[in-house]
Structures are given as C-alpha cells and as structure tokens.
Design a protein around this motif. Sequence first.
Motif, PDB file in Angstrom:
ATOM      1  N   TRP A 151       0.531  -0.607   0.132  1.00  0.00           N
ATOM      2  CA  TRP A 151      -0.108   0.112  -0.288  1.00  0.00           C
ATOM      3  C   TRP A 151       1.057   1.392  -0.067  1.00  0.00           C
ATOM      4  N   PRO A 152       0.148   2.490  -0.475  1.00  0.00           N
ATOM      5  CA  PRO A 152       1.256   3.418  -0.975  1.00  0.00           C
ATOM      6  C   PRO A 152       1.274   4.166   0.920  1.00  0.00           C
ATOM      7  N   ASN A 153       2.547   4.279   1.103  1.00  0.00           N
ATOM      8  CA  ASN A 153       3.103   5.499   2.661  1.00  0.00           C
ATOM      9  C   ASN A 153       2.768   6.828   2.319  1.00  0.00           C
ATOM     10  N   ASP A 154       1.008   6.951   2.267  1.00  0.00           N
ATOM     11  CA  ASP A 154       0.338   8.636   2.494  1.00  0.00           C
ATOM     12  C   ASP A 154       0.897   8.970   3.398  1.00  0.00           C
ATOM     13  N   PRO A 155       1.126  10.399   3.828  1.00  0.00           N
ATOM     14  CA  PRO A 155       0.179  11.209   4.656  1.00  0.00           C
ATOM     15  C   PRO A 155      -0.303  11.137   5.393  1.00  0.00           C
ATOM     16  N   VAL A 156      -1.695  11.400   4.926  1.00  0.00           N
ATOM     17  CA  VAL A 156      -2.762  11.416   4.933  1.00  0.00           C
ATOM     18  C   VAL A 156      -3.247   9.636   4.890  1.00  0.00           C
ATOM     19  N   ASP A 157      -3.860   8.902   6.356  1.00  0.00           N
ATOM     20  CA  ASP A 157      -4.049   7.727   5.478  1.00  0.00           C
ATOM     21  C   ASP A 157      -5.660   7.557   4.912  1.00  0.00           C
ATOM     22  N   PRO A 158      -6.128   6.982   3.683  1.00  0.00           N
ATOM     23  CA  PRO A 158      -7.403   7.747   3.765  1.00  0.00           C
ATOM     24  C   PRO A 158      -8.172   6.399   3.976  1.00  0.00           C
ATOM     25  N   GLU A 161     -11.379   2.816   8.818  1.00  0.00           N
ATOM     26  CA  GLU A 161     -11.294   2.062   9.729  1.00  0.00           C
ATOM     27  C   GLU A 161     -12.558   0.829  10.032  1.00  0.00           C
ATOM     28  N   LEU A 162     -12.112  -0.137  10.230  1.00  0.00           N
ATOM     29  CA  LEU A 162     -12.452  -1.622  10.130  1.00  0.00           C
ATOM     30  C   LEU A 162     -12.799  -1.423  11.616  1.00  0.00           C
ATOM     31  N   CYS A 163     -14.736  -1.733  12.433  1.00  0.00           N
ATOM     32  CA  CYS A 163     -14.896  -2.113  13.409  1.00  0.00           C
ATOM     33  C   CYS A 163     -14.826  -3.498  14.165  1.00  0.00           C
ATOM     34  N   ALA A 167     -17.941  -5.493   9.641  1.00  0.00           N
ATOM     35  CA  ALA A 167     -17.620  -4.846   8.741  1.00  0.00           C
ATOM     36  C   ALA A 167     -16.021  -5.351   7.955  1.00  0.00           C
ATOM     37  N   ALA A 168     -15.280  -6.058   8.309  1.00  0.00           N
ATOM     38  CA  ALA A 168     -14.306  -6.814   7.408  1.00  0.00           C
ATOM     39  C   ALA A 168     -14.754  -7.512   5.817  1.00  0.00           C
ATOM     40  N   ILE A 189      -7.765  -2.521   0.905  1.00  0.00           N
ATOM     41  CA  ILE A 189      -6.575  -3.913   1.094  1.00  0.00           C
ATOM     42  C   ILE A 189      -6.129  -3.265   2.220  1.00  0.00           C
ATOM     43  N   ARG A 190      -5.766  -1.904   2.846  1.00  0.00           N
ATOM     44  CA  ARG A 190      -4.171  -1.555   3.902  1.00  0.00           C
ATOM     45  C   ARG A 190      -5.709  -1.270   4.823  1.00  0.00           C
ATOM     46  N   ALA A 191      -6.543  -0.905   4.981  1.00  0.00           N
ATOM     47  CA  ALA A 191      -7.853  -1.522   5.848  1.00  0.00           C
ATOM     48  C   ALA A 191      -7.843  -3.017   6.953  1.00  0.00           C
TER      49      ALA A 191
END
Length: 225
Positions: A151-158, A161-163, A167-168, A189-191
């Motif tokens: 996954w990209p190392n983004d400054p802000v993670d878009p 959040e899976l609770c 949700a997953a 994928i990242r989540a």
Amino acid sequence: MTARQLAKPSLPHDIAFPRHYLRFGILDGSPPIPTGSRPSEPVPYQWSCHIETASGMIDEFGFLDTRGLDPIPELVETLLAVIGPKGAILVPSTHETALLHRLKRRLADPSGALAHILARVVEVDRLASRPKDHDARRTVSGSRPAALVLWPNDPVDPSPELCDDRAAEVAYLELIDARTQTIRRRQLIRALVRYGDFRISDLVHAVAEHSDGDPGPFASDPVFN
C-alpha cells in the motif's frame, strides 16, 4: 507479511516455542465466489499469524485474497509455508479449530500438514478489547517480491477503519467486486490487512495479560498478497 520485534515471553512454560498466534478472516453465509465448499460453509479469505520465538522475537506474517476467486488453495499453501513443524498454534476459539478441520476435509491433506497443525492447536478464550493506536504502530519500508502488493505510504491514510468482523466482510466483498476502482481497492486492502494485524495483536496481548506479562508495543513492516 513479515516483521520482527522484541516481545517479552509470558506464557506458561509448557506451551512450546515457537508460538504461532493465528487468526482467520472469514466470509460467512453464501460466498459470491466459487470455492468448492458447501454454500452454507464459511470461507476464509485472510489469515494473520505472529510467531514468537524462545528468545522473545516476534515475526509477523499474513495473507489476503484480493482476486475474488477461490482463495482456499493459496490461503492454505501460504499458511503451510509459514507455520513450521514445531511449536504451539494459538487461536482465539473453537471457531478457528473448526475451520482448520473443514480445510483438512476439503483438501484431503495428503501430506498430513493440516493434521499436524490441528494436533498443536491451543484455543485462547479471552481476547483484549481495548482500542489500539493505529498510527503509532505502523511503518512501511524495505524491498518486497514483485508478486506482492504494497500500500502507498500516504501522508494521510484514507483507508477506512474496520470496527469488527462484519465490517471486514463487507470491505472484502467490496474489494473483490469488479466495479471497485483501483484507489478504493488500495484503501480496502490496507484496511483489511491492518484489521487482521491488530486483531492478532489483541490475541497476543490477551495471552500476555492472562499470564501477567506485557508483550510490549507492536511496530510492524507489513506486506500482503
């Protein structure tokens, strides 16, 4: 995925090293993918495993199906490549044990590898439920095999959040939907990888708490399929 970190061994001495903390992401109900399983049988699409050595080091591994085809053959193949011939397999509950039995029946287990895993399973019935500081425990770096996705190392993670597990499941179904755009797939994928990683971290913490130990903070370097 793989990573190393130092953890304080805190389980009873009769649970053998290396200790494999194992959890599956499971799609319940009638899956919209061909699997060869009965329609009512749950289908695993993800596994996460932390392996603790006698010296106190923990390696992190994981698999996530991203194609929407039958995930079971590759899921089992990658799991067997990670779990060694020795040591305990710690799972949250009988749910994971039952799943391993189903996988053994479906694949016939000609090598006996799944049977050997089942013989070493230890069910842990108490999980930690406290929230985690996701951002403080995640880094991305290093070279990876071309067949794996980063996954990209983004400054802000878009990524969402899976609770919980439901949700997953919803996130996985959106991930394998052909209509899902590439950017959204990366977020999902990242989540999912993060959720699987933190749920298995909860298992490690739960076992440590049960034994009056402290596994310490997790600092992982994730890769996923």
